[in-house]
Design a protein around this motif. Sequence first.
Motif, PDB file in Angstrom:
ATOM      1  N   GLY A 113       0.786  -1.228   0.000  1.00 20.72           N
ATOM      2  CA  GLY A 113       0.000   0.000   0.000  1.00 20.72           C
ATOM      3  C   GLY A 113       0.814   1.272   0.000  1.00 20.72           C
ATOM      4  N   CYS A 114       2.109   1.166  -0.107  1.00 21.39           N
ATOM      5  CA  CYS A 114       2.993   2.328  -0.084  1.00 21.39           C
ATOM      6  C   CYS A 114       2.801   3.163  -1.351  1.00 21.39           C
ATOM      7  N   PHE A 115       2.717   4.484  -1.183  1.00 24.88           N
ATOM      8  CA  PHE A 115       2.559   5.371  -2.330  1.00 24.88           C
ATOM      9  C   PHE A 115       3.717   6.348  -2.497  1.00 24.88           C
ATOM     10  N   LYS A 116       4.645   6.390  -1.554  1.00 23.95           N
ATOM     11  CA  LYS A 116       5.808   7.283  -1.654  1.00 23.95           C
ATOM     12  C   LYS A 116       6.996   6.578  -1.035  1.00 23.95           C
ATOM     13  N   ILE A 117       8.107   6.574  -1.755  1.00 20.55           N
ATOM     14  CA  ILE A 117       9.317   5.914  -1.274  1.00 20.55           C
ATOM     15  C   ILE A 117      10.424   6.948  -1.134  1.00 20.55           C
ATOM     16  N   ASN A 118      11.081   6.940   0.004  1.00 20.45           N
ATOM     17  CA  ASN A 118      12.181   7.849   0.292  1.00 20.45           C
ATOM     18  C   ASN A 118      13.473   7.066   0.467  1.00 20.45           C
ATOM     19  N   LEU A 119      14.570   7.761   0.330  1.00 24.81           N
ATOM     20  CA  LEU A 119      15.872   7.196   0.635  1.00 24.81           C
ATOM     21  C   LEU A 119      16.817   8.343   0.928  1.00 24.81           C
ATOM     22  N   GLN A 120      17.929   8.019   1.532  1.00 22.75           N
ATOM     23  CA  GLN A 120      18.933   9.020   1.833  1.00 22.75           C
ATOM     24  C   GLN A 120      20.254   8.608   1.202  1.00 22.75           C
ATOM     25  N   VAL A 121      20.962   9.599   0.671  1.00 27.09           N
ATOM     26  CA  VAL A 121      22.266   9.396   0.048  1.00 27.09           C
ATOM     27  C   VAL A 121      23.173  10.518   0.539  1.00 27.09           C
ATOM     28  N   ARG A 122      24.408  10.174   0.812  1.00 31.28           N
ATOM     29  CA  ARG A 122      25.357  11.231   1.160  1.00 31.28           C
ATOM     30  C   ARG A 122      25.526  12.160  -0.044  1.00 31.28           C
ATOM     31  N   GLU A 123      25.483  13.445   0.206  1.00 32.51           N
ATOM     32  CA  GLU A 123      25.570  14.446  -0.859  1.00 32.51           C
ATOM     33  C   GLU A 123      26.831  14.281  -1.704  1.00 32.51           C
ATOM     34  N   ASN A 125      28.197  11.477  -2.575  1.00 33.86           N
ATOM     35  CA  ASN A 125      28.192  10.206  -3.305  1.00 33.86           C
ATOM     36  C   ASN A 125      27.503  10.378  -4.660  1.00 33.86           C
ATOM     37  N   VAL A 126      28.174  11.073  -5.543  1.00 34.79           N
ATOM     38  CA  VAL A 126      27.602  11.481  -6.830  1.00 34.79           C
ATOM     39  C   VAL A 126      27.182  10.287  -7.686  1.00 34.79           C
ATOM     40  N   ASP A 127      27.977   9.232  -7.719  1.00 40.49           N
ATOM     41  CA  ASP A 127      27.624   8.066  -8.543  1.00 40.49           C
ATOM     42  C   ASP A 127      26.322   7.425  -8.071  1.00 40.49           C
ATOM     43  N   VAL A 128      26.135   7.342  -6.777  1.00 44.12           N
ATOM     44  CA  VAL A 128      24.912   6.746  -6.239  1.00 44.12           C
ATOM     45  C   VAL A 128      23.719   7.662  -6.511  1.00 44.12           C
ATOM     46  N   ILE A 129      23.907   8.946  -6.412  1.00 45.22           N
ATOM     47  CA  ILE A 129      22.832   9.893  -6.738  1.00 45.22           C
ATOM     48  C   ILE A 129      22.413   9.706  -8.191  1.00 45.22           C
ATOM     49  N   ARG A 130      23.371   9.592  -9.073  1.00 45.11           N
ATOM     50  CA  ARG A 130      23.059   9.378 -10.505  1.00 45.11           C
ATOM     51  C   ARG A 130      22.295   8.060 -10.712  1.00 45.11           C
ATOM     52  N   PHE A 131      22.691   7.014  -9.990  1.00 44.03           N
ATOM     53  CA  PHE A 131      21.998   5.731 -10.085  1.00 44.03           C
ATOM     54  C   PHE A 131      20.527   5.891  -9.715  1.00 44.03           C
ATOM     55  N   TYR A 132      20.259   6.524  -8.583  1.00 45.03           N
ATOM     56  CA  TYR A 132      18.867   6.684  -8.151  1.00 45.03           C
ATOM     57  C   TYR A 132      18.095   7.591  -9.105  1.00 45.03           C
ATOM     58  N   GLU A 133      18.719   8.628  -9.608  1.00 49.81           N
ATOM     59  CA  GLU A 133      18.042   9.484 -10.586  1.00 49.81           C
ATOM     60  C   GLU A 133      17.682   8.684 -11.845  1.00 49.81           C
ATOM     61  N   ALA A 134      18.577   7.824 -12.290  1.00 50.88           N
ATOM     62  CA  ALA A 134      18.310   6.987 -13.468  1.00 50.88           C
ATOM     63  C   ALA A 134      17.174   6.002 -13.205  1.00 50.88           C
ATOM     64  N   ASN A 135      16.876   5.747 -11.928  1.00 48.78           N
ATOM     65  CA  ASN A 135      15.791   4.841 -11.553  1.00 48.78           C
ATOM     66  C   ASN A 135      14.555   5.584 -11.080  1.00 48.78           C
ATOM     67  N   GLY A 136      14.435   6.866 -11.450  1.00 51.40           N
ATOM     68  CA  GLY A 136      13.207   7.612 -11.225  1.00 51.40           C
ATOM     69  C   GLY A 136      13.132   8.432  -9.955  1.00 51.40           C
ATOM     70  N   ALA A 138      14.176  11.600  -7.472  1.00 49.23           N
ATOM     71  CA  ALA A 138      14.589  12.991  -7.652  1.00 49.23           C
ATOM     72  C   ALA A 138      14.918  13.592  -6.295  1.00 49.23           C
ATOM     73  N   MET A 139      15.863  14.512  -6.301  1.00 47.99           N
ATOM     74  CA  MET A 139      16.191  15.208  -5.061  1.00 47.99           C
ATOM     75  C   MET A 139      15.024  16.080  -4.641  1.00 47.99           C
ATOM     76  N   GLU A 140      14.774  16.097  -3.351  1.00 47.75           N
ATOM     77  CA  GLU A 140      13.727  16.935  -2.779  1.00 47.75           C
ATOM     78  C   GLU A 140      14.389  17.925  -1.836  1.00 47.75           C
ATOM     79  N   LYS A 141      13.836  19.092  -1.747  1.00 47.12           N
ATOM     80  CA  LYS A 141      14.392  20.123  -0.862  1.00 47.12           C
ATOM     81  C   LYS A 141      13.886  19.891   0.556  1.00 47.12           C
ATOM     82  N   ILE A 142      14.444  18.843   1.154  1.00 45.08           N
ATOM     83  CA  ILE A 142      14.081  18.447   2.506  1.00 45.08           C
ATOM     84  C   ILE A 142      15.379  18.286   3.285  1.00 45.08           C
TER      85      ILE A 142
END
Length: 152
Positions: A113-123, A125-136, A138-142
């Motif tokens: 029933g989950c409708f929103k998924i969050n995760l945290q990445v160290r700022e 860790n650019v390669d990991v950020i790119r991986f998650y962006e490629a998988n849909g 996006a960074m949120e201003k939180i």
Amino acid sequence: MLPGHTPSMDTNDTLILPFDNAVHRQAVIDLWKMVFDPLASYNDPAFAIDRKRAVDDLFFVAVENDTVIGTIMAGYDGHRGWIYSLAVHPDQRKHGIGSMLLHHAENALTKRGCFKINLQVRESNVDVIRFYEANGFAMEKILSMGKVVDQD
């Protein structure tokens, strides 16, 4: 295999399976020691595995030829889902294993029933950020905040 879970597989014979403590524990500990920087005692792999197993079954491994090559944990509080401990053995990266694990965890969360998924990445860790962006993702201003709670 846990009830309600079916293994997923892609064309290179990598299976995504529920974590089985008796079968996968030491391989997961070894993988996490290789790929994660243990910054604090609460990040100890054995401790993290035991704590996760105590709360739910959203813990999956990628297995190829009976060898654990990746992991992912997810969490769900009834409102939002979280992704944790996505790890792929360095020799197996860039073959879609991380995306397979991520999509498997997303599907498991969605079924609950989950409708929103969050995760945290160290700022940094650019390669990991790119991986998650490629998988849909996006960074949120939180601003993420945390507190270590003494567990005497």
